[in-house]
Write a protein that holds these residues in place. Structure first.
Motif, mmCIF file in Angstrom:
data_model
loop_
_atom_site.group_PDB
_atom_site.id
_atom_site.type_symbol
_atom_site.label_atom_id
_atom_site.label_comp_id
_atom_site.label_asym_id
_atom_site.label_seq_id
_atom_site.Cartn_x
_atom_site.Cartn_y
_atom_site.Cartn_z
ATOM 1 N N GLU A 137 0.813 -1.213 0.000
ATOM 2 C CA GLU A 137 0.000 0.000 0.000
ATOM 3 C C GLU A 137 0.851 1.269 0.000
ATOM 4 O OE1 GLU A 137 -3.280 0.346 -0.384
ATOM 5 O OE2 GLU A 137 -3.229 -1.798 -0.800
ATOM 6 N N ASN A 138 2.090 1.157 0.457
ATOM 7 C CA ASN A 138 2.983 2.317 0.494
ATOM 8 C C ASN A 138 3.861 2.425 -0.742
ATOM 9 O OD1 ASN A 138 2.104 3.097 3.126
ATOM 10 N ND2 ASN A 138 3.403 1.488 4.003
ATOM 11 N N GLY A 139 3.647 1.525 -1.697
ATOM 12 C CA GLY A 139 4.423 1.579 -2.925
ATOM 13 C C GLY A 139 5.747 0.851 -2.864
ATOM 14 N N ASN A 140 6.014 0.112 -1.779
ATOM 15 C CA ASN A 140 7.271 -0.633 -1.659
ATOM 16 C C ASN A 140 7.171 -1.961 -2.408
ATOM 17 O OD1 ASN A 140 8.419 1.304 0.198
ATOM 18 N ND2 ASN A 140 7.062 0.449 1.761
ATOM 19 N N GLU A 141 8.196 -2.292 -3.168
ATOM 20 C CA GLU A 141 8.192 -3.522 -3.937
ATOM 21 C C GLU A 141 8.227 -4.726 -3.001
ATOM 22 O OE1 GLU A 141 11.259 -3.478 -6.865
ATOM 23 O OE2 GLU A 141 10.659 -1.544 -7.706
ATOM 24 N N ILE A 142 7.359 -5.700 -3.240
ATOM 25 C CA ILE A 142 7.294 -6.870 -2.368
ATOM 26 C C ILE A 142 7.426 -8.175 -3.139
ATOM 27 C CG2 ILE A 142 5.916 -5.734 -0.595
ATOM 28 C CD1 ILE A 142 3.432 -6.948 -1.777
ATOM 29 N N SER A 143 7.742 -8.105 -4.417
ATOM 30 C CA SER A 143 7.940 -9.340 -5.184
ATOM 31 C C SER A 143 8.940 -9.072 -6.297
ATOM 32 C CB SER A 143 6.628 -9.836 -5.775
ATOM 33 O OG SER A 143 6.155 -8.945 -6.765
ATOM 34 N N ASP A 144 9.413 -10.152 -6.891
ATOM 35 C CA ASP A 144 10.327 -10.024 -8.017
ATOM 36 C C ASP A 144 9.590 -9.471 -9.233
ATOM 37 O OD1 ASP A 144 12.393 -11.081 -6.507
ATOM 38 O OD2 ASP A 144 11.944 -13.143 -7.113
ATOM 39 N N ASP A 145 10.378 -9.066 -10.191
ATOM 40 C CA ASP A 145 9.820 -8.533 -11.431
ATOM 41 C C ASP A 145 8.885 -9.551 -12.073
ATOM 42 O OD1 ASP A 145 9.365 -7.098 -13.729
ATOM 43 O OD2 ASP A 145 11.260 -7.662 -14.658
ATOM 44 N N LEU A 146 7.639 -9.145 -12.299
ATOM 45 C CA LEU A 146 6.655 -10.028 -12.912
ATOM 46 C C LEU A 146 6.825 -10.090 -14.426
ATOM 47 C CD1 LEU A 146 4.070 -11.731 -12.233
ATOM 48 C CD2 LEU A 146 2.776 -9.721 -12.939
ATOM 49 N N VAL A 147 7.145 -8.962 -15.010
ATOM 50 C CA VAL A 147 7.290 -8.878 -16.463
ATOM 51 C C VAL A 147 8.474 -7.982 -16.790
ATOM 52 C CG1 VAL A 147 6.235 -8.158 -18.638
ATOM 53 C CG2 VAL A 147 4.803 -9.095 -16.823
ATOM 54 N N THR A 148 9.379 -8.451 -17.622
ATOM 55 C CA THR A 148 10.456 -7.616 -18.138
ATOM 56 C C THR A 148 10.576 -7.870 -19.628
ATOM 57 O OG1 THR A 148 11.677 -7.736 -16.061
ATOM 58 C CG2 THR A 148 12.894 -6.994 -17.983
ATOM 59 N N THR A 149 10.483 -6.833 -20.425
ATOM 60 C CA THR A 149 10.589 -7.029 -21.869
ATOM 61 C C THR A 149 12.035 -7.004 -22.333
ATOM 62 O OG1 THR A 149 10.460 -4.667 -22.355
ATOM 63 C CG2 THR A 149 8.386 -5.878 -22.204
ATOM 64 N N GLY A 150 12.945 -6.640 -21.441
ATOM 65 C CA GLY A 150 14.315 -6.459 -21.868
ATOM 66 C C GLY A 150 14.498 -5.090 -22.471
#
Length: 234
Positions: free
Chosen positions: A61-74
Motif C-alpha cells: 500500500e505504500n508503494g514498496n516492492e514486495i515481489s520479483d519482477d513479474l514482467v520484463t521485456t528487456g
C-alpha cells in the motif's frame, strides 16, 4: 547542428478513459486482460539511440516492492526515436483479492560506437496498476441439469481475459484426462452429466499465468443433477 533532446517522458495509456479531473490513467484490470502503454512523442536528438526497459512488480500500500519482477521485456532499442510501446497481460490475482503493481519504464540515451549509456541522463517514470481477482460468479451461478443431459456447457465470463492464462477445468476434482474433465485451456467446458451421480457436484476452474510467475486461483460453481422421472399411469 543537433536538436536538443528531452529525456524525461510521460507515460500514456492507450485507449483508456480518463476521469473528469484527469487524475486516473489506469483503471482496475482483471486477470488476463491486456494492458497497453506507450510513451509520448518527443524531439529526438540526432545520432542518439534510446533504450527502453519496462518492468512490472507487485507493491504494498505504500508503494514498496514486495515481489520479483513479474514482467520484463528487456531492452527495446529505438534508433533516432525516443518513443516506445509496451503491453503485457494483467496477472492472476487470488479470488476475491485486489493487488497493486508498479509499472516502471527507463529511457536511456546512447551515443558513440560502443553505444554506452549515459547514467546521468536516464529518464524514469512509474505508473500504478490495480488488478482485481475473480469471483465465483465469473463462471455463473449454480446450475441444475437433468440426468440425461450429455452436453452441459459452462463458460468463463468475458470480463476475465484468457491472454497469457492457463485455464484448467475439473469436475469433482477428477484428474486431467478423466471422462468428466473438459479440455484444458478452453474458455468453456462441456460436461457429460449422464455419467454423474444424482445430486450435487462441483465444477472448478483453476486460473494461473502461463509464464509461471504470479499467483493461481480457483473459482467454482455447483452443478445439481436431477433425476428425470417417468410418470406411471394405471
Amino acid at each position: 547542428m543537433k536538436k536538443s533532446s528531452v529525456v524525461l517522458f510521460l507515460m500514456l495509456l492507450l485507449a483508456t478513459a480518463y476521469t473528469a479531473e484527469g487524475a486516473s490513467l489506469l483503471g482496475a484490470k482483471t486477470s488476463g486482460e491486456i494492458v497497453s502503454l506507450a510513451t509520448a512523442a518527443q524531439n529526438a536528438q540526432e545520432e542518439v539511440d534510446y533504450d527502453y526497459i519496462w518492468t512490472v512488480v507487485e507493491v504494498d500500500e505504500n508503494g514498496n516492492e514486495i515481489s520479483d519482477d513479474l514482467v520484463t521485456t528487456g531492452v527495446l532499442t529505438q534508433t533516432g526515436s525516443n518513443t516506445g510501446s509496451f503491453e503485457f497481460y494483467a496477472p492472476v490475482i487470488p479470488k476475491g483479492q485486489q493487488k497493486k503493481f508498479k509499472i516502471n519504464a527507463k529511457l536511456t540515451p546512447k551515443i558513440g560506437q560502443d553505444g554506452a549509456g549515459l547514467a546521468a541522463c536516464i529518464g524514469e517514470s512509474n505508473m500504478e496498476l490495480i488488478v482485481d481477482g475473480p469471483t465465483d460468479s465469473a463462471i455463473g451461478e449454480e446450475l441444475v441439469v437433468c440426468e440425461d443431459d450429455s452436453n452441459v456447457e459452462v463458460e468463463l465470463d468475458e470480463s476475465i481475459g484468457d491472454n497469457g492464462l492457463d485455464l484448467q477445468w475439473s469436475v469433482d476434482d477428477e484428474a486431467p484426462g478423466s471422462r468428466n474433465h473438459p479440455e484444458k485451456g478452453k474458455r468453456f467446458a462441456k460436461i457429460d452429466a449422464t455419467g454423474l451421480s444424482l445430486g450435487e457436484h462441483i465444477i472448478k476452474l483453476k486460473l494461473k499465468n502461463q509464464s509461471g510467475k504470479g499467483d493461481e486461483t480457483e473459482i467454482t460453481k455447483e452443478l445439481h443433477v436431477i433425476h428425470k422421472p417417468k410418470p406411471i399411469m394405471r
